[in-house]
Design a protein around this motif. Structure first.
Motif, PDB file in Angstrom:
ATOM      1  N   SER A   1       0.829  -1.203   0.000  1.00  0.00           N
ATOM      2  CA  SER A   1       0.000   0.000   0.000  1.00  0.00           C
ATOM      3  C   SER A   1       0.869   1.260   0.000  1.00  0.00           C
ATOM      4  CB  SER A   1      -0.947   0.004   1.194  1.00  0.00           C
ATOM      5  OG  SER A   1      -0.219   0.141   2.396  1.00  0.00           O
TER       6      SER A   1
ATOM      7  N   ASP B   1       3.025  -3.573  -8.838  1.00  0.00           N
ATOM      8  CA  ASP B   1       2.953  -3.561 -10.303  1.00  0.00           C
ATOM      9  C   ASP B   1       4.093  -4.373 -10.918  1.00  0.00           C
ATOM     10  OD1 ASP B   1       0.712  -1.954 -10.155  1.00  0.00           O
ATOM     11  OD2 ASP B   1       1.860  -0.090 -10.366  1.00  0.00           O
TER      12      ASP B   1
ATOM     13  N   ILE C   1      -4.643  -9.025  -6.546  1.00  0.00           N
ATOM     14  CA  ILE C   1      -5.138  -9.073  -5.174  1.00  0.00           C
ATOM     15  C   ILE C   1      -5.979 -10.325  -4.957  1.00  0.00           C
ATOM     16  CG2 ILE C   1      -6.675  -7.923  -3.524  1.00  0.00           C
ATOM     17  CD1 ILE C   1      -5.676  -5.258  -4.742  1.00  0.00           C
ATOM     18  N   ILE C   2      -6.842 -10.647  -5.919  1.00  0.00           N
ATOM     19  CA  ILE C   2      -7.695 -11.833  -5.783  1.00  0.00           C
ATOM     20  C   ILE C   2      -6.856 -13.105  -5.773  1.00  0.00           C
ATOM     21  CG2 ILE C   2      -9.425 -13.230  -6.987  1.00  0.00           C
ATOM     22  CD1 ILE C   2     -10.726 -10.564  -7.843  1.00  0.00           C
TER      23      ILE C   2
ATOM     24  N   ARG D   1      -4.238  -6.338 -14.498  1.00  0.00           N
ATOM     25  CA  ARG D   1      -5.017  -5.541 -13.560  1.00  0.00           C
ATOM     26  C   ARG D   1      -4.639  -5.890 -12.125  1.00  0.00           C
ATOM     27  NH1 ARG D   1     -11.110  -5.238 -15.384  1.00  0.00           N
ATOM     28  NH2 ARG D   1     -11.014  -3.779 -13.667  1.00  0.00           N
ATOM     29  N   ARG D   2      -4.570  -4.887 -11.295  1.00  0.00           N
ATOM     30  CA  ARG D   2      -4.200  -5.061  -9.898  1.00  0.00           C
ATOM     31  C   ARG D   2      -5.259  -5.867  -9.137  1.00  0.00           C
ATOM     32  NH1 ARG D   2      -2.428   0.266  -7.395  1.00  0.00           N
ATOM     33  NH2 ARG D   2      -0.725  -0.050  -8.839  1.00  0.00           N
ATOM     34  N   GLU D   3      -6.513  -5.759  -9.546  1.00  0.00           N
ATOM     35  CA  GLU D   3      -7.583  -6.502  -8.868  1.00  0.00           C
ATOM     36  C   GLU D   3      -7.347  -8.010  -8.971  1.00  0.00           C
ATOM     37  OE1 GLU D   3      -8.243  -4.222 -11.256  1.00  0.00           O
ATOM     38  OE2 GLU D   3      -9.028  -2.556 -10.066  1.00  0.00           O
ATOM     39  N   PHE D   4      -6.912  -8.474 -10.144  1.00  0.00           N
ATOM     40  CA  PHE D   4      -6.627  -9.902 -10.315  1.00  0.00           C
ATOM     41  C   PHE D   4      -5.470 -10.339  -9.420  1.00  0.00           C
ATOM     42  CE2 PHE D   4      -8.393  -9.461 -14.823  1.00  0.00           C
ATOM     43  CZ  PHE D   4      -9.654  -9.860 -14.419  1.00  0.00           C
TER      44      PHE D   4
ATOM     45  N   THR E   1      -3.717 -13.431  -4.946  1.00  0.00           N
ATOM     46  CA  THR E   1      -2.939 -13.449  -3.706  1.00  0.00           C
ATOM     47  C   THR E   1      -3.818 -13.881  -2.536  1.00  0.00           C
ATOM     48  OG1 THR E   1      -1.540 -11.681  -4.562  1.00  0.00           O
ATOM     49  CG2 THR E   1      -1.443 -12.098  -2.208  1.00  0.00           C
TER      50      THR E   1
END
Length: 126
Positions: free
Chosen positions: A47, A54, A69-70, A64-67, A72
């Motif tokens: 954070s 990235d 996070i998911i 995409r950062r969302e993928f 992980t």
């Protein structure tokens, strides 16, 4: 630094102190605390420095950062479920061993009671 990053870092520090009290009181094991400390530290690090997240995303060809996070989060959940399953198997083995030991002690106690009864009968007859 964004406000959300600062709040996440503050929450991480609060949770670390809470975790310390749980370890001290025995509600959490030391190994579990190290795992969660690693998770919270990595969240705080990514954070504060999102460019490193990235960089890791680019290493795994994620757009995409969302993928990221998911995936992980799914990895962390899989890891915890695997550990809980291993602990459950270990506890089952310990319960089985304790049950066997208790059965042996119960058998020995019954044998001693029978021997004691025989000894008492012999002493009464003399």
């Amino acid at each position: 630094m964004k406000v959300a990053s600062v709040l996440l870092v503050l929450a991480m520090f609060i949770l670390v102190f809470k975790m310390y009290s749980w370890v001290k009181s025995g509600r959490m094991s030391f190994t579990q605390s190290i795992f969660w400390l690693f998770v919270w530290a990595s969240m705080g690090f990514f954070s504060i420095y999102p460019q490193y997240a990235d960089l890791i995303m680019n290493m795994f060809s994620m757009k995409r950062r969302e993928f990221f996070i998911i995936f992980t989060a799914l990895f962390v959940v899989y890891f915890k479920v695997f550990n809980v399953h291993g602990d459950q198997l270990d506890n089952s083995r310990k319960i089985r061993d304790l049950y066997q030991a208790l059965s042996i002690v119960s058998f020995q106690l019954d044998t001693l009671k029978k021997e004691n009864d025989i000894f008492k009968k012999q002493n009464r007859s003399t």
